[in-house]
Scaffold this active site. Structure first.
Site: not given
Length: 398
Positions: A186, A189, A191
């Site tokens: 990931h 977004h 992060y």
């Protein structure tokens, strides 16, 4: 870009696709979504039921963001994959999904500064590329169900960064031990990885900050480390260069996306093997994905960004972010994506693949239960076209 199916037809959202060594029967993907049902960071029977409900033979599922370490959490009751007990519980989820013939990847997640002392071991400050906090425009969900202000994070020292890279590698190894078919890193977004990538956040003066080259160093090291541990074909990467979620802004998102893609392509060349995929979130997610409705931004700019990244990447391309049936069908048919990941519609429609294929009405989702901890309500109680008695469930057209 000029893909055709074995019979020479134009591909559709419902036609088969070969994603590396994985033979998929359709192109509807379960997008990773935080749901806060893993009490005390442990997968449980509710997760087994949730993922199994959404599994189809030849389908592809990506789990919710899964903590790579105790400091990675940004929500209460999200699952981890950093210890043996978690691995053992994930095996039950994976085995149930595999029994239905589906492929499942584990999304590896570190939220960086998008956390709070109440979610951190020992009450320490969250870590990040910076010591700048997320603005008061955003709120963090706390264990008691209230919302708080994001605190000032602690900027990772240069010498500490390799340890975080190692956490990604170890989590990937754990995921394979649990039986997952692969992992998604990931990097989107707002992060941790995105906090290194975006020049609106990264204010470092060391080798991980400043130039675009330096800002791409962390994601490159993470992907390289995970590839070396489990093989390129088991690794997907998610990015969102044009999304400002959690203040993750960049002065040149198009070039940022191309820079990441250039490095991913090089890693594929260096390892003589393709990654499983690149997963890019549509820019409209920023305006639309967090609310019931809202402007989708400039459609022309979105299309230009996404198609530029699509053409630049050498491999399977997944898109997500506010997709409806029509938009998903168009994305595949027009060559905008190989696979389309659906989020909220999958929450309220466990049999979404069937509903989309026959263009059936969809259950409406209840946003208020997205992040609650009830193992049933708003999680596994949405009806399929046929409920447990075999009767057609009540539906409403969205």
């Amino acid at each position: 870009m000029s893909e055709t199916t074995p019979d020479g037809a134009t591909p559709s959202l419902f036609s088969p696709y070969k994603m590396g060594k994985f033979d998929l029967s359709h192109r509807v993907v379960l997008a990773p979504m935080t749901r806060c049902r893993a009490l005390n960071n442990m997968p449980n029977a509710a997760l087994v039921q949730y993922y199994t409900q959404r599994a189809t033979s030849g389908g592809f599922l990506i789990t919710e963001g899964t903590m790579i370490s105790p400091t990675a959490a940004g929500f209460p009751h999200v699952p981890g994959i950093f210890n043996k007990e978690q691995v053992e519980e994930w095996k039950k989820v994976v085995d149930a999904v595999h029994a239905k013939g589906a492929v499942i990847f584990c999304q590896l997640w570190h939220v960086g500064r998008a956390s709070h002392q109440e979610l951190q071991p020992g009450g320490i400050a969250p870590s990040s590329s910076t010591d700048k906090p997320i603005s008061k425009r955003w709120r963090v969900l706390l264990p008691d169900g209230s919302y708080g202000i994001y605190p000032k994070p602690r900027k990772l020292e240069t010498y500490q960064i390799p340890e975080v890279v190692e956490h990604y590698r170890a989590a990937a190894v754990n995921a394979i031990e649990a039986g997952f078919d692969g992992v998604e890193i990931h990097g989107a977004h707002g992060y941790l990885i995105d906090q290194f990538l975006k020049d609106g956040i990264n204010d470092r003066t060391d080798e991980y900050g400043g130039s675009l080259h330096n800002r791409c160093k962390f994601i490159t090291q993470v992907v390289q480390s995970v590839i070396s541990a489990i093989g390129a074909g088991r690794v997907g990467v998610r990015i969102s260069p044009a999304i400002d979620h959690l203040d993750a802004t960049d002065s040149d998102p198009l070039s940022l996306g191309l820079a990441v893609i250039e490095r991913l392509n090089k890693l594929q060349t260096d390892h003589a093997a393709k990654l499983a995929y690149l997963h890019v979130t549509q820019p409209r997610y920023a305006a639309y994905g967090q609310t019931e409705s809202g402007p989708h931004g400039s459609a022309d700019e979105e299309a230009r960004f996404m198609m530029t990244w699509r053409r630049a990447y050498s491999g399977t391309f997944i898109c997500s972010g506010g997709f409806t049936r029509r938009l998903g069908v168009e994305a595949v048919a027009e060559g905008g994506a190989d696979l389309v990941a659906f989020g909220r519609l999958f929450i309220s429609n466990p049999d979404l693949v069937t509903r989309l294929e026959i263009d059936a009405p969809l259950n409406k989702y209840v946003r208020g239960t997205f992040y609650t901890h009830d193992p049933v309500v708003g999680y596994t109680d949405y009806p399929s076209l046929k409920d447990g008695t075999g009767k057609t469930a009540p539906l409403s057209r969205m």
